[in-house]
Design a protein around this motif. Structure first.
Motif, PDB file in Angstrom:
ATOM      1  N   THR A  69     -13.215  -9.291   4.680  1.00  0.00           N
ATOM      2  CA  THR A  69     -11.719  -8.658   4.252  1.00  0.00           C
ATOM      3  C   THR A  69     -10.875  -8.686   5.405  1.00  0.00           C
ATOM      4  OG1 THR A  69     -13.005  -9.249   6.777  1.00  0.00           O
ATOM      5  CG2 THR A  69     -14.256  -7.772   5.753  1.00  0.00           C
ATOM      6  N   PRO A  70      -9.744  -7.836   5.706  1.00  0.00           N
ATOM      7  CA  PRO A  70      -8.362  -8.053   6.180  1.00  0.00           C
ATOM      8  C   PRO A  70      -8.610  -9.639   6.944  1.00  0.00           C
ATOM      9  CG  PRO A  70      -8.295  -5.902   5.645  1.00  0.00           C
ATOM     10  CD  PRO A  70      -9.957  -6.394   5.771  1.00  0.00           C
ATOM     11  N   ARG A  88       0.418  -0.911  -0.008  1.00  0.00           N
ATOM     12  CA  ARG A  88       0.220  -0.028  -0.093  1.00  0.00           C
ATOM     13  C   ARG A  88       1.014   1.422  -0.177  1.00  0.00           C
ATOM     14  NH1 ARG A  88      -5.152   1.691   1.740  1.00  0.00           N
ATOM     15  NH2 ARG A  88      -5.745  -0.501   2.863  1.00  0.00           N
ATOM     16  N   GLY A 130      -7.474  -2.616  -3.230  1.00  0.00           N
ATOM     17  CA  GLY A 130      -8.071  -3.720  -2.812  1.00  0.00           C
ATOM     18  C   GLY A 130      -8.285  -4.557  -3.792  1.00  0.00           C
ATOM     19  N   PRO A 156     -12.790   1.086  -1.932  1.00  0.00           N
ATOM     20  CA  PRO A 156     -11.751   1.045  -1.289  1.00  0.00           C
ATOM     21  C   PRO A 156     -10.489   1.718  -1.687  1.00  0.00           C
ATOM     22  CG  PRO A 156     -12.025  -1.375  -1.772  1.00  0.00           C
ATOM     23  CD  PRO A 156     -12.683  -1.013  -2.174  1.00  0.00           C
ATOM     24  N   GLU A 157      -9.426   1.852  -0.889  1.00  0.00           N
ATOM     25  CA  GLU A 157      -8.463   2.977  -1.685  1.00  0.00           C
ATOM     26  C   GLU A 157      -7.417   1.820  -2.689  1.00  0.00           C
ATOM     27  OE1 GLU A 157      -5.235   6.507  -0.262  1.00  0.00           O
ATOM     28  OE2 GLU A 157      -5.640   4.174   0.987  1.00  0.00           O
ATOM     29  N   GLU A 197      -8.189  -3.109   1.655  1.00  0.00           N
ATOM     30  CA  GLU A 197      -9.865  -3.217   2.590  1.00  0.00           C
ATOM     31  C   GLU A 197     -10.418  -3.693   2.570  1.00  0.00           C
ATOM     32  OE1 GLU A 197      -9.946   1.905   2.937  1.00  0.00           O
ATOM     33  OE2 GLU A 197      -8.373   0.884   1.545  1.00  0.00           O
ATOM     34  N   GLU A 198     -10.736  -4.501   1.249  1.00  0.00           N
ATOM     35  CA  GLU A 198     -12.226  -5.417   0.526  1.00  0.00           C
ATOM     36  C   GLU A 198     -10.979  -6.376  -0.048  1.00  0.00           C
ATOM     37  OE1 GLU A 198     -15.704  -2.521   1.135  1.00  0.00           O
ATOM     38  OE2 GLU A 198     -14.475  -2.901  -0.741  1.00  0.00           O
TER      39      GLU A 198
END
Length: 292
Positions: free
Chosen positions: A124-125, A40, A253, A250-251, A82-83
Motif C-alpha cells: 500500500t502507499p 495521477r 497502480g 485500482p485507478e 493505490e496498490e
C-alpha cells in the motif's frame, strides 16, 4: 519524458524533465496548471483528452518555467499508487533462487513453465518509500534480500509509464513455507519506487533494458551485477492482463515485473546497507536499509 514529484512551498509540484545530465531540461508543470501536482493528475488529464501523458506534458512544458533538474535527495516518491502488485518467477535466475530457499522446488518450476504467472499483492502507499528513503528488513527474519524490478505504471488498466522498483523480500520466511509469501513480501517499508516515472512513449523497448544492482556496506561494495529485461520470460502486456483478469484493479497502480538479480547463497541485507538499482532509460533508485 521523466516525471518527478518535488516538495513546493504550497504543496507538491510535478516536474517534467526531458533529456539527461547537463542537457536536462526540467519544467515545473504545476506552475502552469496549479491543479496538476502529481503523476495521477497528469494521467487523468491524458485519459480524459485521450492522449499520451507525454503529449500533455510536452504542450504544457512549452509554457512552463524552467527549473533546476532534480538532484539526489531532492525528490519524493514519484507517484502514490493505490496498490503495488508484483509478479514472481519471471526470470530463470529467480526460479533458481526460489528453489534454493525452499524444499518445494516443483512449486516454482511449475510457475516458471506454466501459462499463468505468479501475481501477488505487494504494498500500500503507507508501506512504500521513495528515493533516498530507507527500505525495511524484517526483524524476525535472518535472510532478507532486495529484488530490483521494472515497474509498470498503470492508469485505468493501461500502461502509461515505467519506474524502478525494489521488492524487498524475506527469503527465510518464504523458504520456510510458500504459504508464508504474504508475510515475506508485505510489511513496513517493504517496497521502494523511483526516482521518477518515465512516460510509456519514453521507453523504446521495455523488454530490452539493462538493469543493475549494487549493494554497499561500510564503504565497500558487497554485491554488483547487471542483467537485462530481455531475460524476462513474460511480456509486460501479459503480466498486466493477468493482473487485471477478474480483479477490481485500482485507478492508479504499479505492477513490478520480477527480478533476475538475486545475491547468491545466504547473503542478507543489514541495517545501514545502501542499495542502488538502475534501469536503462529510467534512472537510478537509491535506498538505505533499516530493520522494522
Amino acid at each position: 519524458m521523466r516525471y518527478y514529484r518535488q516538495a513546493g512551498d504550497d504543496g507538491p509540484r510535478l516536474l517534467a524533465v526531458a533529456d539527461q545530465g547537463d542537457d536536462a531540461d526540467a519544467r515545473d508543470l504545476t506552475a502552469v496548471k496549479p491543479r496538476l501536482r502529481t503523476f495521477r493528475d497528469l494521467a487523468a488529464a491524458a485519459d480524459v483528452a485521450d492522449e499520451g501523458v507525454d503529449d500533455i506534458a510536452t504542450n504544457l512544458a512549452a509554457e512552463a518555467p524552467r527549473v533546476d533538474a532534480p538532484a539526489d535527495g531532492d525528490t519524493a516518491l514519484p507517484l502514490i499508487p493505490e496498490e503495488v502488485w508484483a509478479a514472481g518467477v519471471t526470470y530463470e535466475i529467480s526460479e533458481q533462487a526460489r528453489e534454493e530457499e525452499s524444499g518445494m522446488a516443483d512449486v516454482y518450476l511449475d510457475v516458471y513453465d506454466g501459462e499463468r504467472p505468479e501475481i501477488f499483492f505487494k504494498a500500500t502507499p503507507s508501506r512504500t518509500v521513495g528515493p533516498g528513503e530507507a527500505v525495511g528488513v524484517r526483524g524476525d527474519s535472518d535472510w532478507n534480500v532486495p529484488e530490483p524490478e521494472l515497474g509498470l505504471v498503470l492508469y485505468d488498466g493501461e500502461i502509461v509509464g515505467y519506474t524502478v522498483g525494489n521488492d524487498v523480500s524475506s527469503r527465510a520466511i518464504e523458504g520456510e513455507n510458500p504459504l508464508y509469501l504474504p508475510q515475506a513480501k508485505v510489511y513496513d517499508r517493504c517496497c521502494a519506487l523511483g526516482p521518477c516515472v518515465v512516460g510509456a512513449g519514453g521507453v523504446e523497448d521495455p523488454h530490452n533494458l539493462a538493469m543493475s544492482m549494487r549493494i554497499d556496506r561500510d564503504g565497500e561494495t558487497v554485491y554488483d551485477d547487471v542483467t537485462s529485461t530481455a531475460e524476462m520470460a513474460r511480456t509486460c502486456e501479459e503480466l498486466a492482463d493477468y493482473w487485471q483478469a477478474h480483479n477490481a484493479v485500482p485507478e492508479l497502480g504499479v505492477l513490478l515485473t520480477g527480478t533476475s538479480l538475486v545475491p547468491e547463497g545466504e547473503f542478507t541485507l543489514r541495517p545501514g546497507d545502501e542499495v542502488t538499482i538502475e534501469i536503462e532509460e529510467i534512472g537510478e533508485l537509491r535506498n538505505s536499509v533499516v530493520e522494522v
